[in-house]
Design a protein around this motif. Structure first.
Motif, PDB file in Angstrom:
ATOM      1  N   LEU A  28       0.622  -1.534  -0.104  1.00  0.00           N
ATOM      2  CA  LEU A  28       0.149  -0.119  -0.290  1.00  0.00           C
ATOM      3  C   LEU A  28       1.217   1.131  -0.449  1.00  0.00           C
ATOM      4  CD1 LEU A  28      -2.518  -1.019   2.061  1.00  0.00           C
ATOM      5  CD2 LEU A  28      -3.143  -0.528  -0.194  1.00  0.00           C
ATOM      6  N   PHE A  29       1.798   1.114   0.202  1.00  0.00           N
ATOM      7  CA  PHE A  29       2.934   2.286   0.976  1.00  0.00           C
ATOM      8  C   PHE A  29       3.791   2.001  -0.315  1.00  0.00           C
ATOM      9  CE2 PHE A  29       1.245   1.432   4.540  1.00  0.00           C
ATOM     10  CZ  PHE A  29       0.597   2.634   4.899  1.00  0.00           C
ATOM     11  N   ALA A  30       4.019   1.297  -1.386  1.00  0.00           N
ATOM     12  CA  ALA A  30       4.926   0.870  -2.848  1.00  0.00           C
ATOM     13  C   ALA A  30       4.805   2.812  -3.568  1.00  0.00           C
ATOM     14  CB  ALA A  30       4.607   0.267  -3.074  1.00  0.00           C
ATOM     15  N   PRO A  31       5.576   2.977  -4.104  1.00  0.00           N
ATOM     16  CA  PRO A  31       5.798   4.168  -5.235  1.00  0.00           C
ATOM     17  C   PRO A  31       5.162   3.935  -5.615  1.00  0.00           C
ATOM     18  CG  PRO A  31       8.127   3.715  -4.210  1.00  0.00           C
ATOM     19  CD  PRO A  31       7.303   2.650  -3.787  1.00  0.00           C
ATOM     20  N   ARG A  46      -0.679   0.012  -9.821  1.00  0.00           N
ATOM     21  CA  ARG A  46      -1.135  -1.118  -9.123  1.00  0.00           C
ATOM     22  C   ARG A  46      -2.108  -1.418  -9.136  1.00  0.00           C
ATOM     23  NH1 ARG A  46       3.722  -3.660  -5.090  1.00  0.00           N
ATOM     24  NH2 ARG A  46       5.242  -3.512  -5.811  1.00  0.00           N
ATOM     25  N   LEU A  47      -2.645  -0.660  -7.948  1.00  0.00           N
ATOM     26  CA  LEU A  47      -4.585  -0.132  -7.482  1.00  0.00           C
ATOM     27  C   LEU A  47      -4.661  -0.530  -9.364  1.00  0.00           C
ATOM     28  CD1 LEU A  47      -6.359  -0.161  -6.247  1.00  0.00           C
ATOM     29  CD2 LEU A  47      -6.077   2.670  -5.580  1.00  0.00           C
ATOM     30  N   GLU A  48      -4.697   0.892 -10.516  1.00  0.00           N
ATOM     31  CA  GLU A  48      -4.893   1.092 -11.758  1.00  0.00           C
ATOM     32  C   GLU A  48      -5.365  -0.836 -12.331  1.00  0.00           C
ATOM     33  OE1 GLU A  48      -7.765   1.947 -14.437  1.00  0.00           O
ATOM     34  OE2 GLU A  48      -7.412   3.136 -12.540  1.00  0.00           O
ATOM     35  N   GLN A  98      -8.889  -2.935 -13.555  1.00  0.00           N
ATOM     36  CA  GLN A  98      -8.982  -3.253 -14.784  1.00  0.00           C
ATOM     37  C   GLN A  98      -9.403  -4.829 -14.001  1.00  0.00           C
ATOM     38  OE1 GLN A  98      -9.407  -1.763 -17.396  1.00  0.00           O
ATOM     39  NE2 GLN A  98      -8.501   0.283 -16.464  1.00  0.00           N
ATOM     40  N   ARG A  99      -7.817  -5.512 -13.775  1.00  0.00           N
ATOM     41  CA  ARG A  99      -8.546  -7.225 -13.877  1.00  0.00           C
ATOM     42  C   ARG A  99     -10.014  -7.590 -13.343  1.00  0.00           C
ATOM     43  NH1 ARG A  99      -3.536  -6.481 -12.396  1.00  0.00           N
ATOM     44  NH2 ARG A  99      -4.264  -6.877  -9.634  1.00  0.00           N
ATOM     45  N   LEU A 100     -10.254  -6.578 -12.892  1.00  0.00           N
ATOM     46  CA  LEU A 100     -12.212  -6.942 -11.806  1.00  0.00           C
ATOM     47  C   LEU A 100     -12.830  -6.100 -12.284  1.00  0.00           C
ATOM     48  CD1 LEU A 100     -10.865  -5.974  -8.124  1.00  0.00           C
ATOM     49  CD2 LEU A 100     -11.422  -8.265  -8.675  1.00  0.00           C
TER      50      LEU A 100
END
Length: 45
Positions: A25-28, A33-35, A39-41
């Motif tokens: 959650l704190f990765a740059p 990653r969230l997007e 897209q996968r969902l």
């Protein structure tokens, strides 16, 4: 939208646990990653 605090209390507790368990959650590049996960969902037309 649900306004009942009894519904939200366990959701907030789970979210707090995930925040501690998922350092990603704190990765740059979290926004990317969230997007990608969104897209996968999303259902395909």
């Amino acid at each position: 939208m649900v306004d009942d605090p009894a519904v939200w209390a366990p959701i907030h507790r789970i979210a707090g646990t995930l925040d501690k368990a998922l350092p990603e959650l704190f990765a740059p590049d979290y926004d990317q990653r969230l997007e990608a996960a969104r897209q996968r969902l999303r259902p395909e037309d």
